[in-house]
Scaffold this motif. Sequence first.
Motif, short mmCIF file in Angstrom:
data_model
loop_
_atom_site.label_atom_id
_atom_site.label_comp_id
_atom_site.label_asym_id
_atom_site.label_seq_id
_atom_site.Cartn_x
_atom_site.Cartn_y
_atom_site.Cartn_z
N LEU A 34 7.43 -4.83 5.51
CA LEU A 34 6.60 -6.04 5.49
C LEU A 34 5.16 -5.69 5.13
CD1 LEU A 34 6.32 -9.06 5.90
CD2 LEU A 34 6.03 -8.63 8.35
N ARG A 35 4.63 -4.62 5.68
CA ARG A 35 3.26 -4.20 5.33
C ARG A 35 3.15 -3.84 3.85
NH1 ARG A 35 3.67 -1.47 10.25
NH2 ARG A 35 3.87 0.54 9.18
N VAL A 36 4.18 -3.20 3.32
CA VAL A 36 4.18 -2.87 1.88
C VAL A 36 4.15 -4.15 1.05
CG1 VAL A 36 5.58 -1.92 0.01
CG2 VAL A 36 5.29 -0.62 2.12
N VAL A 37 4.98 -5.12 1.39
CA VAL A 37 5.03 -6.38 0.66
C VAL A 37 3.67 -7.08 0.72
CG1 VAL A 37 6.05 -8.70 0.64
CG2 VAL A 37 7.52 -6.68 0.88
N GLU A 38 3.08 -7.14 1.90
CA GLU A 38 1.78 -7.79 2.06
C GLU A 38 0.70 -7.06 1.25
OE1 GLU A 38 2.40 -9.75 6.48
OE2 GLU A 38 1.55 -7.74 6.33
N SER A 39 0.73 -5.76 1.25
CA SER A 39 -0.24 -4.97 0.50
C SER A 39 -0.10 -5.19 -1.00
CB SER A 39 -0.06 -3.48 0.84
OG SER A 39 -0.86 -2.69 0.02
N VAL A 40 1.12 -5.18 -1.48
CA VAL A 40 1.37 -5.40 -2.91
C VAL A 40 0.91 -6.80 -3.31
CG1 VAL A 40 3.18 -5.71 -4.65
CG2 VAL A 40 3.20 -3.70 -3.15
N ALA A 41 1.25 -7.79 -2.51
CA ALA A 41 0.84 -9.17 -2.82
C ALA A 41 -0.69 -9.29 -2.86
CB ALA A 41 1.43 -10.13 -1.80
N GLU A 42 -1.33 -8.68 -1.89
CA GLU A 42 -2.80 -8.74 -1.84
C GLU A 42 -3.42 -8.08 -3.07
OE1 GLU A 42 -6.29 -6.73 0.82
OE2 GLU A 42 -4.57 -7.59 1.90
N ARG A 43 -2.93 -6.92 -3.43
CA ARG A 43 -3.47 -6.20 -4.59
C ARG A 43 -3.20 -6.93 -5.90
NH1 ARG A 43 -2.29 0.06 -2.92
NH2 ARG A 43 -3.70 0.01 -1.16
N ARG A 44 -2.16 -7.72 -5.92
CA ARG A 44 -1.84 -8.47 -7.13
C ARG A 44 -2.36 -9.90 -7.06
NH1 ARG A 44 0.99 -4.89 -9.73
NH2 ARG A 44 2.03 -6.07 -11.36
N ALA A 45 -3.19 -10.16 -6.05
CA ALA A 45 -3.81 -11.48 -5.84
C ALA A 45 -2.76 -12.59 -5.83
CB ALA A 45 -4.87 -11.75 -6.91
N LYS A 46 -1.68 -12.33 -5.14
CA LYS A 46 -0.57 -13.28 -5.04
C LYS A 46 -0.49 -13.76 -3.59
CE LYS A 46 3.16 -14.51 -7.46
NZ LYS A 46 3.31 -14.91 -8.79
N ARG A 47 -0.58 -15.05 -3.37
CA ARG A 47 -0.47 -15.61 -2.03
C ARG A 47 1.00 -15.91 -1.73
NH1 ARG A 47 -5.06 -17.15 0.47
NH2 ARG A 47 -3.91 -18.65 1.73
N LEU A 48 1.50 -15.28 -0.69
CA LEU A 48 2.89 -15.49 -0.28
C LEU A 48 2.91 -16.09 1.11
CD1 LEU A 48 4.43 -12.01 -1.25
CD2 LEU A 48 4.51 -14.11 -2.60
N ASP A 49 3.78 -17.08 1.29
CA ASP A 49 3.95 -17.59 2.65
C ASP A 49 4.93 -16.69 3.39
OD1 ASP A 49 6.60 -18.42 2.01
OD2 ASP A 49 5.93 -20.43 1.48
N ASP A 50 5.08 -16.91 4.68
CA ASP A 50 5.93 -16.04 5.50
C ASP A 50 7.37 -16.00 4.99
OD1 ASP A 50 3.77 -15.38 7.07
OD2 ASP A 50 4.29 -16.75 8.71
N GLU A 51 7.88 -17.13 4.56
CA GLU A 51 9.25 -17.19 4.06
C GLU A 51 9.42 -16.32 2.81
OE1 GLU A 51 12.25 -20.51 2.22
OE2 GLU A 51 11.07 -21.08 3.98
N GLU A 52 8.45 -16.37 1.91
CA GLU A 52 8.52 -15.55 0.70
C GLU A 52 8.45 -14.06 1.03
OE1 GLU A 52 6.43 -18.15 -2.81
OE2 GLU A 52 5.17 -17.61 -1.07
N LYS A 53 7.62 -13.71 2.00
CA LYS A 53 7.53 -12.31 2.41
C LYS A 53 8.87 -11.82 2.96
CE LYS A 53 2.68 -12.71 3.73
NZ LYS A 53 1.76 -12.73 4.88
N ILE A 54 9.48 -12.64 3.79
CA ILE A 54 10.78 -12.26 4.38
C ILE A 54 11.84 -12.15 3.29
CG2 ILE A 54 12.64 -13.03 5.93
CD1 ILE A 54 10.13 -11.88 7.34
N GLU A 55 11.84 -13.06 2.34
CA GLU A 55 12.81 -13.01 1.24
C GLU A 55 12.65 -11.72 0.43
OE1 GLU A 55 12.39 -16.60 -1.02
OE2 GLU A 55 13.21 -17.84 0.58
N ILE A 56 11.42 -11.33 0.19
CA ILE A 56 11.18 -10.09 -0.56
C ILE A 56 11.62 -8.89 0.26
CG2 ILE A 56 9.37 -8.61 -1.54
CD1 ILE A 56 7.95 -11.24 -2.42
N CYS A 57 11.33 -8.89 1.55
CA CYS A 57 11.79 -7.80 2.42
C CYS A 57 13.32 -7.72 2.41
CB CYS A 57 11.30 -7.99 3.85
SG CYS A 57 9.56 -7.63 4.08
N GLU A 58 13.98 -8.85 2.48
CA GLU A 58 15.45 -8.87 2.45
C GLU A 58 15.97 -8.29 1.15
OE1 GLU A 58 16.30 -12.98 3.20
OE2 GLU A 58 16.23 -12.72 5.38
#
Length: 100
Positions: A34-58
């Motif tokens: 989850l931290r990796v996903v959040e870090s990647v999204a932040e660096r790519r200036a992409k706003r993800l909601d919690d559901e999108e983060k979980i889907e990417i983790c899955e």
Amino acid sequence: MSFLEYDHAIVRACVEERRDAWEDFVDRFMDLTLRVVESVAERRAKRLDDEEKIEICEAIFRAFRYDRYRLLREFRYKSAASTYLTVVARRLAVALVDES
């Protein structure tokens, strides 16, 4: 048992398809992923909601499990499992975040 040995044992248990190994793997590495996903999204200036983060983790965890744990079988136990998993998860997350 050190954390390094414990993490290696979890990866080895998955590769050997031992009972409850996958659940142990997910429990151990979900926060890291989850931290990796959040870090990647932040660096790519992409706003993800919690559901999108979980889907990417899955999706990342499905990739680890794909083809009888092929990505985990490629781990050579020369570094911390968390280091290897972070690198692989980051590569996967870049592609998945860009898709979302």
